[in-house]
Design a protein around this motif. Structure first.
Motif, PDB file in Angstrom:
ATOM      1  N   LEU A  12       5.855  48.066  81.658  1.00  0.00           N
ATOM      2  CA  LEU A  12       5.978  48.910  82.525  1.00  0.00           C
ATOM      3  C   LEU A  12       6.778  48.903  84.319  1.00  0.00           C
ATOM      4  N   SER A  13       7.731  47.948  84.480  1.00  0.00           N
ATOM      5  CA  SER A  13       8.874  47.986  85.018  1.00  0.00           C
ATOM      6  C   SER A  13       9.988  47.976  84.222  1.00  0.00           C
ATOM      7  N   LEU A  14      10.604  48.094  83.082  1.00  0.00           N
ATOM      8  CA  LEU A  14      11.364  49.317  82.323  1.00  0.00           C
ATOM      9  C   LEU A  14      10.490  50.897  82.117  1.00  0.00           C
ATOM     10  N   GLY A  15       9.910  50.924  82.089  1.00  0.00           N
ATOM     11  CA  GLY A  15       9.288  52.672  82.220  1.00  0.00           C
ATOM     12  C   GLY A  15       9.399  53.354  84.227  1.00  0.00           C
ATOM     13  N   PRO A 122      25.586  40.717  90.549  1.00  0.00           N
ATOM     14  CA  PRO A 122      25.334  39.744  90.862  1.00  0.00           C
ATOM     15  C   PRO A 122      23.707  40.295  91.247  1.00  0.00           C
ATOM     16  N   GLN A 123      22.874  39.378  91.444  1.00  0.00           N
ATOM     17  CA  GLN A 123      21.405  39.214  92.148  1.00  0.00           C
ATOM     18  C   GLN A 123      21.534  38.868  93.290  1.00  0.00           C
ATOM     19  N   ALA A 124      21.778  39.680  93.971  1.00  0.00           N
ATOM     20  CA  ALA A 124      22.104  40.149  95.184  1.00  0.00           C
ATOM     21  C   ALA A 124      20.527  39.574  95.916  1.00  0.00           C
ATOM     22  N   ILE A 125      19.078  39.865  95.292  1.00  0.00           N
ATOM     23  CA  ILE A 125      18.476  39.489  96.037  1.00  0.00           C
ATOM     24  C   ILE A 125      17.601  38.096  94.685  1.00  0.00           C
ATOM     25  N   VAL A 139       5.408  37.127  86.407  1.00  0.00           N
ATOM     26  CA  VAL A 139       5.672  38.356  87.443  1.00  0.00           C
ATOM     27  C   VAL A 139       6.922  37.842  88.292  1.00  0.00           C
ATOM     28  N   THR A 140       8.715  38.559  88.334  1.00  0.00           N
ATOM     29  CA  THR A 140       9.208  37.826  88.717  1.00  0.00           C
ATOM     30  C   THR A 140       9.215  38.971  90.195  1.00  0.00           C
ATOM     31  N   SER A 141       9.950  37.694  91.214  1.00  0.00           N
ATOM     32  CA  SER A 141      10.083  39.210  91.872  1.00  0.00           C
ATOM     33  C   SER A 141      10.845  40.212  92.235  1.00  0.00           C
ATOM     34  N   HIS A 142      12.289  40.726  91.191  1.00  0.00           N
ATOM     35  CA  HIS A 142      12.934  41.753  90.337  1.00  0.00           C
ATOM     36  C   HIS A 142      11.429  42.502  90.543  1.00  0.00           C
ATOM     37  N   GLN A 143      10.503  42.544  89.328  1.00  0.00           N
ATOM     38  CA  GLN A 143      10.199  43.453  88.392  1.00  0.00           C
ATOM     39  C   GLN A 143       9.177  43.913  89.617  1.00  0.00           C
ATOM     40  N   TYR A 213      19.041  43.904  83.759  1.00  0.00           N
ATOM     41  CA  TYR A 213      18.909  43.211  82.781  1.00  0.00           C
ATOM     42  C   TYR A 213      20.138  42.220  82.886  1.00  0.00           C
ATOM     43  N   GLN A 214      20.954  41.951  84.474  1.00  0.00           N
ATOM     44  CA  GLN A 214      21.968  41.369  84.949  1.00  0.00           C
ATOM     45  C   GLN A 214      23.020  41.681  84.208  1.00  0.00           C
TER      46      GLN A 214
END
Length: 232
Positions: A12-15, A122-125, A139-143, A213-214
């Motif tokens: 769902l994240s990539l979709g 950069p992982q600004a979040i 579940v990650t905050s990025h998702q 993907y960083q």
């Protein structure tokens, strides 16, 4: 079951990201019946715009996202005016070849200017993990951020298309361009706005891909663009 849920969340994240890219494809095709194969490269430019806004200008993620959208929108308008507008009355094959040419131009231009190396986005979040079902589903905050931004962008797009004057003009040009011209619709302006909106969605997708993907690189738009094209 837990593995299925975890993979479903990843999909769902990539979709969600692919959906943003696909919307750009469908908007342009719906207006001028052109498959904009340079769309993936606009995504790449947006990702690098966000990257430089965060790393060099030291801006926060959301401001960098807005800058990426602005730069990609301007690029989309430029591509339409320089490459596609002169061929508007030509055959579809000529426009298709031009779109592929623009894609190759942006790809090789990106390699020449930005280099061939992968860059760490950069992982600004901050990436925070939330565990469910006894820790088997994460579940990650990025998702979560990707879901929220995608939903917001889709709602904004729906509002623009259905509730605004420019959205009505876009629908009119898509349905019958000649009739829209007779009714006083500025088709050139509508097409430019369509490219701008589609390109801004690609920029959002590019920044979110970098965050997910960083890493980013000048050829990053090819495969997501192809997958989104199939979806569109």
């Amino acid at each position: 079951m837990e593995t299925f849920i975890a993979q479903l969340l990843n999909g769902l994240s990539l979709g969600s990201i692919y959906a943003l890219i696909a919307l750009g494809y469908t908007m342009v095709y719906g207006i001028i019946q052109l498959i904009n194969f340079a769309h993936g490269e606009v995504l790449m430019i947006g990702a690098f715009a966000g990257f430089f806004a965060i790393t060099i200008l030291k801006l926060n993620f959301f401001v960098a996202l807005l800058i990426a959208m602005l730069i990609s929108s301007l690029l989309g308008i430029l591509i339409e005016r320089v490459a596609y507008k002169p061929l508007r009355n030509s055959t579809r094959l000529a426009a298709l070849i031009t779109a592929i040419g623009v894609s190759l131009l942006l790809q090789n231009g990106g390699l020449a200017v930005l280099g061939t190396d992968y860059r760490s986005f950069p992982q600004a979040i901050p990436k925070v993990s939330y565990k469910f079902l006894h820790g088997n589903v994460i579940v990650t905050s990025h998702q979560i951020l990707i879901f929220i931004i995608t939903i917001i962008m889709m709602l904004v797009l729906q509002f623009i298309v259905q509730k605004t004057k420019i959205g009505k003009a876009m629908r009119a040009v898509s349905f019958d361009k000649d009739a829209a011209l007779l009714m006083g619709v500025n088709a050139d302006f509508v097409i430019s706005v369509t490219f701008a909106i589609g390109s801004s969605l690609a920029a959002v997708a590019g920044v979110l891909l970098g965050l997910y993907y960083q890493t980013i690189h000048p050829l990053m738009g090819g495969m997501p663009g192809l997958k989104a094209f199939v979806a569109a």
